[in-house]
Scaffold this motif. Structure first.
Motif, mmCIF file in Angstrom:
data_model
loop_
_atom_site.group_PDB
_atom_site.id
_atom_site.type_symbol
_atom_site.label_atom_id
_atom_site.label_comp_id
_atom_site.label_asym_id
_atom_site.label_seq_id
_atom_site.Cartn_x
_atom_site.Cartn_y
_atom_site.Cartn_z
ATOM 1 N N UNK A 421 0.818 -1.214 0.000
ATOM 2 C CA UNK A 421 0.000 0.000 0.000
ATOM 3 C C UNK A 421 0.852 1.265 0.000
ATOM 4 N N UNK A 422 2.161 1.139 0.112
ATOM 5 C CA UNK A 422 3.007 2.337 0.034
ATOM 6 C C UNK A 422 2.904 2.983 -1.354
ATOM 7 N N UNK A 423 2.786 2.144 -2.395
ATOM 8 C CA UNK A 423 2.763 2.654 -3.767
ATOM 9 C C UNK A 423 1.372 2.648 -4.393
ATOM 10 N N UNK A 424 0.487 1.776 -3.916
ATOM 11 C CA UNK A 424 -0.856 1.666 -4.498
ATOM 12 C C UNK A 424 -1.719 0.883 -3.524
ATOM 13 N N UNK A 425 -3.016 0.836 -3.775
ATOM 14 C CA UNK A 425 -3.882 0.033 -2.925
ATOM 15 C C UNK A 425 -3.388 -1.411 -2.893
ATOM 16 N N UNK A 426 -3.499 -2.039 -1.744
ATOM 17 C CA UNK A 426 -3.012 -3.410 -1.594
ATOM 18 C C UNK A 426 -3.792 -4.329 -2.536
ATOM 19 N N UNK A 427 -3.105 -5.128 -3.359
ATOM 20 C CA UNK A 427 -3.805 -5.967 -4.331
ATOM 21 C C UNK A 427 -4.489 -7.189 -3.726
#
Length: 565
Positions: A421-427
Motif C-alpha cells: 500500500x506504500x505505492x498503491x492500494x493493496x492488491x
C-alpha cells in the motif's frame, strides 16, 4: 439541446433491451435501479443496482476494467503501463484513471459522438488488434456498461459518488460432496444505502486449490475432501466464503466421545475434526509430552534425571505441574527473549554492540517479568529517551523512516504486511494507499539526535513534522488502520494515540497476531499461515478457535505465560 435529448432517449432504449438466453435482463422502471445479470438460467437474474443517472465511473467502469484485467499488474496496471497506456493498479485512483482514459492519446480512447468507435471498446473486443487479446464480446454486459457510460457523456468521478462500505457473500459456508458445485453471490453496500449485486465483477481465489476451484463468475467446484476458503475481492473490500467436504473414511463410533477435553481448545478442535470426519489423534505418551514441553517452551531437552522422575510420577496432576515448572525456568526466558528479538529485528549490524545489548536486555527483562504483551508493545511504540538507558528506543534507530516504522509495527504487532500500500492500494487486502499514509503520519514527528558515545541516540517527539501523501502532495490526518483520525494540528505525541488503538481490547488484529505466533511455536504451524500474513483473504484454519484464544488472551490481560500454559 435536441442532440442531448436524443442521446438520453438512446440510453433509455438500451436500458429497456432484453437479452435472450437468461444472460442479461435489463429494465428501467423509474426506481434507482437497473436489473442485471443472470449467471445461471435456472435462477432469477442477479440484481445489479446502479444510480438512476446511469453507470458510475468509480463504482461500475473501474470494476469492469478490473474484472477484465485491464488494470492488472500484467497489463496496463503495470508500473510502466503497456504501449503508452497506464492505469493505476486495480483502479486505486479513479480520478487519475479518468484523466488517462478521457484526455490522453488525443482523446481517442473514448468517442462521445460515436461511442462504438472508442478504443476502450474496440481493442478489448478485438474489433482492432489488441496485444492483450479479446477481453469481452460486443453483446456482453461489460461492453454495455462501458458503451452506455460513454454515450451518457462519460461523467467523471466526483466527491459526491457513493463510497463502498463492505461486501457480503452468500452462502458464507457450504457443505459439498467431491465433484459438486455451488455458486457464490456477492453484494456490495454503499454509503448512500444502496446494495448492488456485484457477483459478476468480483475477483475470486481459492486458498487451497487442491481442494476447491472457483471460476471468474463465482462457481465453486469441490475437488477433494477437507476445507478451503474462497477469497472475494471487490474495490479494496474483501470477504471470505468457506466450502468443505467431510472425509468418508471409517471412524470408530466413540472416537470423539473418548477424547479428553481439558479446556475450550480441545472442544473447538474436536468440533472441527468431527465436522470434517477426521479421527482425532491419541493422547501423547508421558515421554513424548515431557520432550515436547521442554523443546517447545525452552528450546532445550530435559535431563535424564528429570525424565525418570516425571515418568515415575503416578499423580494425575503431573502434567500441569510440569508445565508450571517449565514456564519458570531461566531457559524459558532466554528462549522467548530470543524469539522476540528476532521478531523485532534486533541486530548488531544495524544497532552496534551497545545498542544491540541495550535493546536485547529490555526484551529479556520484559520476558523475565512476564510483562503483559500490551504494555510491552506500548513501551516500544512510544519509547523516548536515550538508547543506552531505555532499550526500547532502539526500535526507532532500527527503523528511522515513517514508512519503515509503519510497516514494521504492522508486521510485528498486527501480523500483517501493508508494504504494497506504500505505492498503491493493496492488491490482496483492503488497505488503501490513503490508509497507509494516514498510518505513516502517526510517526511523522519522531526525532533522533546523536549523542557523544557509540550507540548513543536520543529519541524524542517533535512538535512539528508530517508525512506527505506522494500523489496528493499533502499530509493526511494521522489515523491508525481502521481507527479514527486525529487533527493534523493536535498537540502531543501521536504515538500515544497509536498505542491506545494498538493495544485496545477492541483492536481485531493485535491479540490475534500474538496468539497465532505462540500457537505456531507450540504446534509447528499457525492457525494462519504464514504468521505475518494475517490478511482477511487468508483466514484461520479454525476461526472459532482463533477467536476464542484471542478473547482468552485479552481476558487474562495479555499474559504471555498464561497463553503458553
Amino acid at each position: 439541446m435536441i442532440a442531448r435529448q436524443l442521446l438520453k432517449f438512446g440510453v433509455l432504449l438500451v436500458a429497456l433491451c432484453f437479452f435472450a438466453g437468461g444472460a442479461v435482463i435489463a429494465r428501467f422502471d423509474g426506481t434507482p435501479a437497473l436489473s442485471g445479470v443472470s449467471l445461471d438460467t435456472t435462477r432469477p437474474a442477479e440484481e445489479i443496482v446502479a444510480p438512476l443517472g446511469g453507470w458510475s465511473f468509480r463504482n461500475h467502469v473501474i470494476p469492469v476494467l478490473t474484472k477484465l484485467g485491464c488494470n492488472s499488474g500484467a497489463c496496463h496496471g503495470a508500473a510502466a503501463g503497456k504501449n503508452g497506456f497506464k492505469l493505476t493498479l486495480r483502479g486505486f485512483d479513479p480520478e487519475l484513471d479518468y484523466t488517462v482514459i478521457t484526455r490522453q492519446a488525443l482523446g481517442r480512447r473514448i468517442n462521445l459522438i460515436e461511442p462504438a468507435q472508442s478504443l476502450i471498446l474496440l481493442k478489448p473486443s478485438m474489433a482492432i488488434v489488441h496485444g492483450g487479446g479479446k477481453r469481452m464480446s460486443t453483446d456482453s454486459l461489460e461492453y454495455k456498461v462501458l458503451s452506455q457510460w460513454i454515450a451518457a457523456g462519460a461523467p467523471p468521478p466526483t466527491e459526491k459518488d457513493a463510497q463502498i462500505t463492505s461486501v457480503e457473500v452468500t452462502p458464507a459456508e457450504t457443505r459439498l460432496t467431491v465433484g459438486s458445485k455451488t455458486r457464490l453471490d456477492v453484494k456490495a453496500r454503499y454509503s448512500d444505502g444502496r446494495i448492488e449485486n456485484v457477483t459478476r465483477w468480483v475477483k475470486y481465489e481459492a486458498t487451497d486449490s487442491s481442494l476447491a476451484s472457483v471460476d471468474e463468475r463465482g462457481l465453486v467446484t469441490m475437488l477433494g475432501q477437507g476445507e478451503s476458503a474462497v477469497s472475494i475481492w471487490f474495490q479494496s473490500r474483501v470477504a471470505v466464503a468457506r466450502v468443505f467436504s467431510p472425509h468418508d473414511g471409517p471412524i470408530e463410533s466413540d472416537a470423539f466421545n473418548r477424547s479428553s477435553r481439558n479446556n475450550f481448545i480441545d472442544e473447538l478442535i474436536l468440533g472441527k475434526l468431527e465436522k470434517l470426519r477426521i479421527a482425532p489423534s491419541e493422547a501423547a505418551t508421558d515421554s513424548e509430552f515431557i520432550r515436547r514441553a521442554f523443546l517447545d517452551a525452552t528450546g532445550t531437552l530435559p535431563t535424564p534425571e528429570e525424565v525418570e522422575q516425571f515418568l515415575g510420577d503416578q499423580s494425575s496432576e503431573k502434567r500441569p505441574r510440569l508445565v508450571d515448572a517449565v514456564l519458570e525456568r531461566t531457559e524459558y526466558v532466554d528462549y522467548w527473549a530470543m524469539r522476540l528479538a528476532d521478531l523485532l529485528l534486533v541486530s548488531q549490524r544495524n544497532l552496534g554492540s551497545s545498542g544491540r545489548w541495550s535493546f536485547y536486555n529490555f526484551i529479556h527483562d520484559s520476558v523475565a517479568a512476564n510483562k503483559p504483551w500490551d504494555r510491552f508493545a506500548r513501551e516500544i511504540v512510544t519509547a523516548s529517551g536515550n538508547t543506552l538507558e531505555n532499550g526500547a528506543t532502539n526500535f526507532f534507530v532500527l527503523h528511522k523512516e515513517p514508512s519503515e516504522l509503519t510497516e514494521n509495527v504492522s508486521l510485528a504487532f498486527l501480523g500483517m504486511s501493508i508494504t504494497c500500500a506504500r505505492c498503491h492500494n493493496h492488491p490482496m487486502e483492503k488497505w488503501t494507499q490513503r490508509q497507509y499514509y494516514e498510518m505513516a503520519n502517526l510517526f511523522g514527528r519522531v526525532g533522533l539526535k546523536n549523542g557523544v558515545r557509540s550507540g548513543d541516540v536520543e529519541v524524542f517527539s517533535k512538535s512539528t513534522g508530517d508525512v506527505n501523501h506522494p500523489r496528493l502532495g499533502k499530509p493526511l490526518p494521522p489515523r491508525p488502520l481502521d481507527g479514527r483520525p486525529i487533527p493534523l494540528d493536535q498537540a502531543g505525541d501521536r504515538r500515544e494515540y497509536l498505542a491506545d488503538w494498538l493495544t485496545s481490547p477492541d483492536n481485531p488484529y493485535f491479540a490475534r497476531a500474538m496468539v497465532n505466533r505462540v500457537w505456531k511455536n507450540f504446534m509447528g504451524r499457525g492457525l494462519v499461515e504464514a504468521v505475518d500474513d494475517m490478511r482477511a483473504t487468508n483466514p484461520p484454519s479454525n476461526s472459532e478457535l482463533m477467536d476464542a484464544l484471542a478473547r482468552d488472551f485479552i481476558e487474562h490481560r495479555f499474559d504471555l505465560k498464561q497463553l503458553s500454559r
